[in-house]
Design a protein around this motif. Structure first.
Motif, PDB file in Angstrom:
ATOM      1  N   VAL A 151       0.838  -1.297   0.161  1.00 20.43           N
ATOM      2  CA  VAL A 151       0.139   0.148   0.069  1.00 20.43           C
ATOM      3  C   VAL A 151       1.018   1.216  -0.065  1.00 20.43           C
ATOM      4  N   TYR A 152       0.633   2.086  -0.957  1.00 20.22           N
ATOM      5  CA  TYR A 152       1.355   3.364  -1.303  1.00 20.22           C
ATOM      6  C   TYR A 152       0.473   4.298  -1.009  1.00 20.22           C
ATOM      7  N   ARG A 153       0.872   5.178   0.201  1.00 22.13           N
ATOM      8  CA  ARG A 153      -0.156   6.410   0.576  1.00 22.13           C
ATOM      9  C   ARG A 153       0.143   7.616   0.170  1.00 22.13           C
ATOM     10  N   GLY A 154      -0.451   8.295  -0.598  1.00 22.89           N
ATOM     11  CA  GLY A 154      -0.218   9.647  -1.183  1.00 22.89           C
ATOM     12  C   GLY A 154      -0.272   9.579  -2.780  1.00 22.89           C
ATOM     13  N   ALA A 155      -0.144  10.980  -3.342  1.00 18.19           N
ATOM     14  CA  ALA A 155      -0.348  10.838  -4.903  1.00 18.19           C
ATOM     15  C   ALA A 155       0.680  10.022  -5.641  1.00 18.19           C
ATOM     16  N   ALA A 156       0.403   9.221  -6.500  1.00 18.23           N
ATOM     17  CA  ALA A 156       1.393   8.456  -7.106  1.00 18.23           C
ATOM     18  C   ALA A 156       0.983   8.329  -8.556  1.00 18.23           C
ATOM     19  N   SER A 157       0.489   9.121  -9.231  1.00 18.04           N
ATOM     20  CA  SER A 157       0.361   9.174 -10.506  1.00 18.04           C
ATOM     21  C   SER A 157       1.603   8.954 -11.460  1.00 18.04           C
TER      22      SER A 157
ATOM     23  N   TRP B 201      20.954   6.074  11.748  1.00 11.28           N
ATOM     24  CA  TRP B 201      19.444   5.714  12.328  1.00 11.28           C
ATOM     25  C   TRP B 201      18.499   6.840  11.921  1.00 11.28           C
ATOM     26  N   MET B 202      18.677   7.846  11.339  1.00 15.32           N
ATOM     27  CA  MET B 202      17.495   8.664  11.064  1.00 15.32           C
ATOM     28  C   MET B 202      17.868   9.630   9.495  1.00 15.32           C
ATOM     29  N   GLN B 203      16.702   9.511   9.040  1.00 13.16           N
ATOM     30  CA  GLN B 203      16.774   9.765   7.447  1.00 13.16           C
ATOM     31  C   GLN B 203      15.365  10.674   7.402  1.00 13.16           C
ATOM     32  N   PRO B 204      15.467  12.063   7.468  1.00 16.81           N
ATOM     33  CA  PRO B 204      14.250  12.863   6.938  1.00 16.81           C
ATOM     34  C   PRO B 204      14.211  12.959   5.571  1.00 16.81           C
ATOM     35  N   TYR B 205      12.920  13.292   5.292  1.00 15.86           N
ATOM     36  CA  TYR B 205      12.790  13.336   3.717  1.00 15.86           C
ATOM     37  C   TYR B 205      11.517  14.272   3.426  1.00 15.86           C
ATOM     38  N   VAL B 206      11.710  14.934   2.344  1.00 17.64           N
ATOM     39  CA  VAL B 206      10.506  15.846   1.824  1.00 17.64           C
ATOM     40  C   VAL B 206      10.087  15.407   0.333  1.00 17.64           C
ATOM     41  N   SER B 207       8.975  15.361   0.101  1.00 17.92           N
ATOM     42  CA  SER B 207       8.421  15.169  -1.144  1.00 17.92           C
ATOM     43  C   SER B 207       7.320  15.905  -1.849  1.00 17.92           C
ATOM     44  N   TYR B 208       7.149  16.088  -2.886  1.00 17.20           N
ATOM     45  CA  TYR B 208       5.916  16.649  -3.676  1.00 17.20           C
ATOM     46  C   TYR B 208       5.646  16.109  -4.859  1.00 17.20           C
ATOM     47  N   ALA B 209       4.271  15.924  -4.923  1.00 17.11           N
ATOM     48  CA  ALA B 209       3.857  15.088  -6.073  1.00 17.11           C
ATOM     49  C   ALA B 209       2.589  15.474  -6.451  1.00 17.11           C
ATOM     50  N   GLU B 210       2.365  15.586  -8.041  1.00 18.70           N
ATOM     51  CA  GLU B 210       1.033  15.861  -8.290  1.00 18.70           C
ATOM     52  C   GLU B 210       0.374  14.758  -8.991  1.00 18.70           C
ATOM     53  N   ALA B 211      -0.818  14.841  -8.859  1.00 17.53           N
ATOM     54  CA  ALA B 211      -1.696  13.726  -9.464  1.00 17.53           C
ATOM     55  C   ALA B 211      -2.941  13.820 -10.316  1.00 17.53           C
ATOM     56  N   PHE B 212      -3.256  13.332 -11.241  1.00 13.65           N
ATOM     57  CA  PHE B 212      -4.550  13.697 -12.270  1.00 13.65           C
ATOM     58  C   PHE B 212      -5.321  12.563 -12.375  1.00 13.65           C
TER      59      PHE B 212
END
Length: 689
Positions: A157-163, A456-467
């Motif tokens: 299960v992938y949660r978030g915009a994934a187009s 032991w720690m890996q912060p991340y930021v992501s941006y995605a658009e979907a249609f």
């Protein structure tokens, strides 16, 4: 009230717990320069992880089409593996996804009526794939999940915009189902084998039987054949009342084969046919009583047939070609005959498609750049008939063709910094008999950046658009809906466009508190803005028409967390989510936003005996932020499970047992109107030959 406060307190402490526990890794006893495998070798303690943690160390391809460890992916991904599926002994989709943060099941407990909700988005906004094929059936009240759980190997299960990577429509996320093949069941050196499994559930006297035969006819071929039959009665809810028309009877057959053409190339074929037959109300997800006008009783047959032909090329010595191609076809038929007078309604959806991708790897000053290029083309054709005549309100005859192409780049800038950037172009053409056709296109970019601050720690930021293009039923349904209410077609519907920001942190530490243990956690906050959000209006008594319209602006935001800890003997996990959604123009609540929830699990392994004992608690707050209707009370359920690998006593034997809803609580999930099953004793046994 005390329960609600407890849920909120647990929710508030999840991220603090993750940060604090992971931070203590800096001071924990570690073996310098020794990895987890070395520790296991020197201390005779296995490096195992808990039921959630196992999934977090699994490999995912939904993030970027590359094989990436879930715990290292800059995205919210959960995987339910085969071992956890056996523990849960699921009878429907909700048994698998219950307790997963940000995920709920709409439609009630009838298995063929269920619809997944990811981050408050459902229907066509959640892409469902079975061995790579899109399962696109989505029609009001009828459900979209027609599948045999006994053949499942994993659920991702992938949660978030994934187009961008997973195809048009994935505003909420993706559910990817993968089935078993012969290589999953054959032992090293084994040429032929079989497995028989029988399961029983007390709440509905359900009996499930499955038989599999598999083998390697030659050194480069493998074949699996599976047949499953399940028969259940009406279940009892927690108040001891039989819930009418919840019985079920289905049979599923699957053939799956593969040919290793050479060391790099593999050709696969998967064929499945699912058939279900039972009586249901016409609107089986509403919870409304059966009546002669709007929720009459029907004999329903649900059938789904699919074929997937796949080809893959993977050569460790070739940096230019790492390719996968799937061609597929799927037909879903819903056939209903009204019990009172035999009126015959038919709905058929045919989906044919092809998708593929190739990854090329480049060395840039000693750093790897992986460039993935791919595309997809599929067509949905739907047809609705009432007594052999097309009816626009039932399931309008329509056709939609969608194609998309994309490029995605993953670059390891340094040992600590990883960047991804990609873009997708989608175009759709939608038409129906007697209606105005519609076409549109969109460009959907995405990027992410993750930085391993410490080991032991890996912060991340992501941006995605979907249609997402409007569904054929959303745009073209017209005519009679229920007494006093008619559907109104809206061929001017605009496509939905989502813009999602996500800020998260991955935590992983081995040998944290003791040699051989493992801690894993994923914590994320997301904010999803949706333009031209499609919402159905007027589908209530007192309204004269039902119509799908565009809401100019909507937003859904929330917090999710998954944590797990395992010593190899003791294991524990915790998952939590808190979501909010509203029409930003009016401030009104959006439909399908789930209540706050916390799920806790844990257990103990008696390794000398091959026995595992454990339990789960699923705590859900009162749902007050609803679009219409009444508040839904909160609830808490508790489950027990046991697993015995009896192979040392009886070679090939595995036994799973459990008690769901231990305290026989009477509850509803969201505003379903139909109560969930009460206390349920479950047991299954499988034997491999």
């Amino acid at each position: 009230m005390a329960f609600n406060k407890s849920v909120r307190l647990l929710m508030a402490t999840v991220s603090t717990f993750a940060l604090g526990t992971a931070a203590s890794a800096q001071d924990a006893t570690n073996i310098s320069g020794t990895d987890a495998a070395d520790v296991s070798a020197t201390t005779d303690q296995p490096v195992l992880i808990a039921e959630n943690s196992i999934a977090l160390d699994a490999i995912t391809i939904t993030a970027n089409k590359l094989e990436t460890s879930v715990i290292d992916a800059p995205a919210s991904i959960s995987v339910v593996d085969e071992e956890e599926l056996e523990r849960r002994q699921p009878s429907d989709l909700s048994d698998i996804l219950r307790g997963m943060p940000g995920v709920e099941i709409y439609g009630g407990p009838r298995s063929t009526v269920q619809e997944p909700i990811i981050r408050g988005l459902t229907g066509d906004r959640v892409v469902v794939r079975v061995d790579g094929a899109r399962a696109n059936m989505s029609v009001g009240h009828k459900g979209r999940f027609f599948f045999d759980l006994e053949v499942l190997k994993s659920v991702e299960v992938y949660r978030g915009a994934a187009s961008t990577m997973q195809g048009t429509g994935a505003l909420g996320g993706v559910i990817a189902l993968t089935t078993k093949d012969a290589n999953d069941l054959l032992d090293p050196g084994q040429k032929i084998g079989a497995r028989v499994k029988v399961g029983y559930a007390s709440v509905d006297h359900g009996l499930t039987t499955n038989g599999m035969a598999y083998g390697r006819p030659t050194d480069n071929t493998d074949i699996l054949v599976s047949v499953t039959r399940e028969s259940t009665g009406n279940f009892e809810s927690g108040d001891g009342i039989k819930q009418q028309y919840t019985d079920d009877d289905y049979i599923n057959g699957m053939f799956k084969g593969g040919i290793d053409i050479n060391d790099a190339s593999r050709l696969t074929l998967s064929v499945q046919r699912y058939s279900d037959d039972h009586q249901l109300p016409a609107a089986p997800d509403s919870g409304a009583a059966v009546n002669s006008t709007s929720n009459y009783l029907v004999d329903r047959e649900s059938e789904e047939s699919s074929l997937v032909l796949g080809y893959s090329y993977h050569d460790l010595g070739n940096d230019w070609i790492d390719a996968n191609v799937n061609a597929y076809g799927m037909r879903t038929d819903l056939d209903e005959k009204r019990v009172s007078d035999g009126r015959h309604d038919e709905r058929t959806l045919d989906t044919i498609g092809i998708d593929g991708n190739n990854t090329s790897r480049f060395d840039l000053a000693g750093r790897e750049l992986a460039v993935t290029v791919g595309g997809e083309l599929y067509q949905d054709s739907q047809e609705g008939r009432r007594n052999g005549v097309a009816v626009a309100n039932l399931f309008p005859d329509a056709e939609m063709t969608i194609y998309g192409v994309y490029v995605d780049n993953a670059f390891a800038v340094t040992d600590a910094l990883d960047l991804t950037a990609g873009v997708r172009f989608d175009s759709y053409d939608l038409s129906a008999e007697g209606q105005r056709s519609r076409e549109d296109s969109a460009i959907s970019p995405r990027f992410s950046a993750s930085y391993r601050v410490t080991s032991w720690m890996q912060p991340y930021v992501s941006y995605a658009e979907a249609f997402r293009a409007p569904a054929m039923t959303e745009m073209y349904a017209s005519g009679y809906h229920f007494p006093g209410n008619n559907f109104v077609a809206n061929p001017d519907l605009e496509a939905e466009k989502a813009k999602t920001w996500e800020f998260g942190t991955n935590f992983k530490s081995d040998n944290l508190l003791t040699a051989g243990d493992a801690f894993r956690a994923k914590v994320a906050y997301f904010h999803n803005e949706i333009e031209d959000y499609i919402e159905q209006q007027g589908a209530t008594f007192g309204s004269s028409e039902t119509k799908s319209v565009n809401v100019p602006e909507a937003e859904i935001k929330g917090f999710e967390a998954e944590l797990s800890y395992d010593t190899g003997v003791v294991f524990a996990g915790l998952a939590a989510s808190r979501l909010r959604g509203e029409n930003t123009r009016t401030g009104e609540n959006l439909a399908n936003i789930p209540a706050d929830k916390v799920a806790v699990s844990g257990g103990y392994r008696f390794e000398d005996y091959g026995v595992e004992l454990g339990g789960r608690a699923n705590m859900v707050d009162r749902l007050t932020r609803i679009a219409s209707g009444s508040e839904v009370p909160g609830y808490a359920t508790f489950d027990l499970f046991a697993r015995w690998d009896a192979s040392e006593t009886v070679p090939g034997l595995t036994v799973n047992a459990g008690i769901d809803n231990l305290f026989d609580h009477n509850y509803q999930v969201a505003d379903q109107g139909l109560y969930e099953p009460g206390r349920n004793f479950k047991i299954s046994a499988s034997m491999k030959f």
